[in-house]
Enzyme design. Structure first.
Site, PDB file in Angstrom:
ATOM      1  N   ASP A   1       0.838  -1.203   0.000  1.00  0.00           N
ATOM      2  CA  ASP A   1       0.000   0.000   0.000  1.00  0.00           C
ATOM      3  C   ASP A   1       0.872   1.252   0.000  1.00  0.00           C
ATOM      4  O   ASP A   1       1.986   1.241   0.522  1.00  0.00           O
ATOM      5  CB  ASP A   1      -0.889  -0.027   1.247  1.00  0.00           C
ATOM      6  CG  ASP A   1      -2.048   0.944   1.145  1.00  0.00           C
ATOM      7  OD1 ASP A   1      -2.303   1.466   0.041  1.00  0.00           O
ATOM      8  OD2 ASP A   1      -2.698   1.183   2.176  1.00  0.00           O
TER       9      ASP A   1
ATOM     10  N   ASN B   1     -10.835  -2.580  -6.254  1.00  0.00           N
ATOM     11  CA  ASN B   1     -10.011  -1.585  -6.977  1.00  0.00           C
ATOM     12  C   ASN B   1     -10.585  -1.190  -8.344  1.00  0.00           C
ATOM     13  O   ASN B   1     -10.155  -0.199  -8.928  1.00  0.00           O
ATOM     14  CB  ASN B   1      -8.568  -2.076  -7.161  1.00  0.00           C
ATOM     15  CG  ASN B   1      -7.732  -2.023  -5.904  1.00  0.00           C
ATOM     16  OD1 ASN B   1      -6.794  -2.796  -5.730  1.00  0.00           O
ATOM     17  ND2 ASN B   1      -8.059  -1.110  -4.988  1.00  0.00           N
TER      18      ASN B   1
HETATM   19  C1  FPP Z   1      -1.864   0.283  -3.388  1.00  0.00           C
HETATM   20  O1  FPP Z   1      -1.390   1.609  -3.344  1.00  0.00           O
HETATM   21  C2  FPP Z   1      -1.326  -0.368  -4.544  1.00  0.00           C
HETATM   22  C3  FPP Z   1      -2.049  -0.901  -5.582  1.00  0.00           C
HETATM   23  C4  FPP Z   1      -3.524  -0.877  -5.633  1.00  0.00           C
HETATM   24  C5  FPP Z   1      -1.389  -1.516  -6.722  1.00  0.00           C
HETATM   25  C6  FPP Z   1      -0.267  -2.422  -6.316  1.00  0.00           C
HETATM   26  C7  FPP Z   1       0.489  -2.763  -7.511  1.00  0.00           C
HETATM   27  C8  FPP Z   1       1.828  -2.729  -7.603  1.00  0.00           C
HETATM   28  C9  FPP Z   1       2.760  -2.417  -6.518  1.00  0.00           C
HETATM   29  C10 FPP Z   1       2.426  -3.123  -8.856  1.00  0.00           C
HETATM   30  C11 FPP Z   1       2.690  -4.578  -8.725  1.00  0.00           C
HETATM   31  C12 FPP Z   1       2.889  -5.155 -10.023  1.00  0.00           C
HETATM   32  C13 FPP Z   1       2.715  -6.448 -10.332  1.00  0.00           C
HETATM   33  C14 FPP Z   1       3.063  -6.858 -11.662  1.00  0.00           C
HETATM   34  C15 FPP Z   1       2.149  -7.469  -9.414  1.00  0.00           C
HETATM   35  P1  FPP Z   1      -2.422   2.772  -3.485  1.00  0.00           P
HETATM   36  O2  FPP Z   1      -2.520   3.180  -4.896  1.00  0.00           O
HETATM   37  O3  FPP Z   1      -3.734   2.373  -2.855  1.00  0.00           O
HETATM   38  O4  FPP Z   1      -1.726   3.877  -2.636  1.00  0.00           O
HETATM   39  P2  FPP Z   1      -2.441   4.996  -1.780  1.00  0.00           P
HETATM   40  O5  FPP Z   1      -3.102   4.286  -0.643  1.00  0.00           O
HETATM   41  O6  FPP Z   1      -1.297   5.841  -1.350  1.00  0.00           O
HETATM   42  O7  FPP Z   1      -3.409   5.704  -2.658  1.00  0.00           O
END
Ligand code: FPP
Length: 249
Positions: free
Chosen positions: A29, A77
């Site tokens: 996250d 998501n």
């Molecule tokens: C949460 O951070 C992250 C995600 C919803 C996406 C996670 C994906 C990756 C790290 C890429 C991984 C890649 C592969 C190929 C598996 P957020 O966007 O919710 O962050 P925030 O809470 O700060 O908004």
């Protein structure tokens, strides 16, 4: 020429190899916040998140951890802006295509869990290709939860079991925890020993609801793109200080 080893290439000496978690699960996250704090669009955080993930996978392999499971995209998501959803789908597909060669060299067995039928066709094809190609690899099981929801996983397991009972193939008396686990998406894995969540939120967010019954939780304020080997080292130090009792004394 002797090159300097990558920092923390080997298991740090203060960690006890015998007491490492076999299976580490991660809620990655904080990508969006990482980018926003730098005045960048959120997608840049996801891009850096892939780099952090690739290094954690290498690190788990280098240090002798048997399984890594990550939460890449939850069933909730889809509610994000379409542009971000499309970016993530393309990112997953591109990572699979670009990293397959290294995954083969590094002996990584890839799995995807979740409701995969709802993913774009081209991503589904890449998932099939990479899971088939790596199925006999045995150094580390790398599982990516995509369009995954823990409640939905439990419901689909119940449905599959109910169908077998209806068709006379399963006696309700025979349903126990082991039977139930065989119907979860994670039937190829043991339960996580350690669950890490980055960026400080104190919640499980519908991840591996059944499987984390006795997992140790480690929550850090570090945002996912900044979660490096040092941060993982700290998580393992904390894990090794814990006394796991599994409900016993
Ligand atoms: C949460 O951070 C992250 C995600 C919803 C996406 C996670 C994906 C990756 C790290 C890429 C991984 C890649 C592969 C190929 C598996 P957020 O966007 O919710 O962050 P925030 O809470 O700060 O908004």
């Amino acid at each position: 020429m002797i090159t300097k080893p990558t920092p923390l290439k080997q298991l740090p000496p203060d960690l006890d190899r015998e007491r490492l978690p076999k299976h580490v699960a991660v809620i990655m996250d904080g990508n969006g916040r990482w980018a926003q704090r730098r005045g960048m669009p959120r997608i840049m955080g996801h891009r850096r998140g892939v780099d952090a993930l690739k290094d954690l996978l290498r690190c788990c392999k280098d240090w002798g951890i048997e399984a890594l499971t990550v939460y890449a995209f939850s069933s909730e998501n889809w509610g994000r802006p379409l542009e971000e959803v499309n970016f993530l789908m393309t990112l997953f597909e591109r990572m699979l295509r670009q990293e397959l060669k290294e995954m083969m060299e590094e002996n990584v067995q890839i799995h995807f869990v979740g409701n995969l039928e709802a993913l774009p066709q081209s991503l589904q094809e890449e998932i099939e290709r990479s899971t088939a190609a790596t199925k006999d690899n045995e150094q580390i099981k790398f599982t990516i939860a995509t369009n995954y929801g823990g409640r939905q996983e439990i419901v689909q397991a119940c449905r599959a079991i109910a169908e077998q009972v209806r068709d006379g193939r399963l006696d309700p008396e025979a349903i126990d925890e082991a039977v139930f686990e065989r119907h979860l998406y994670t039937s190829h894995l043991g339960d996580p020993d350690l669950l890490i969540r980055t960026s400080g939120e104190m919640r499980i967010s519908n991840f591996l609801l059944w499987q984390v019954a006795y997992s140790e939780f480690y929550i850090t304020d570090t945002l996912w793109p900044d979660f490096d080997r040092q941060a993982f080292h700290r998580a393992l130090q904390v894990y090794q200080q814990r006394h796991r009792r599994f409900g016993k004394l």
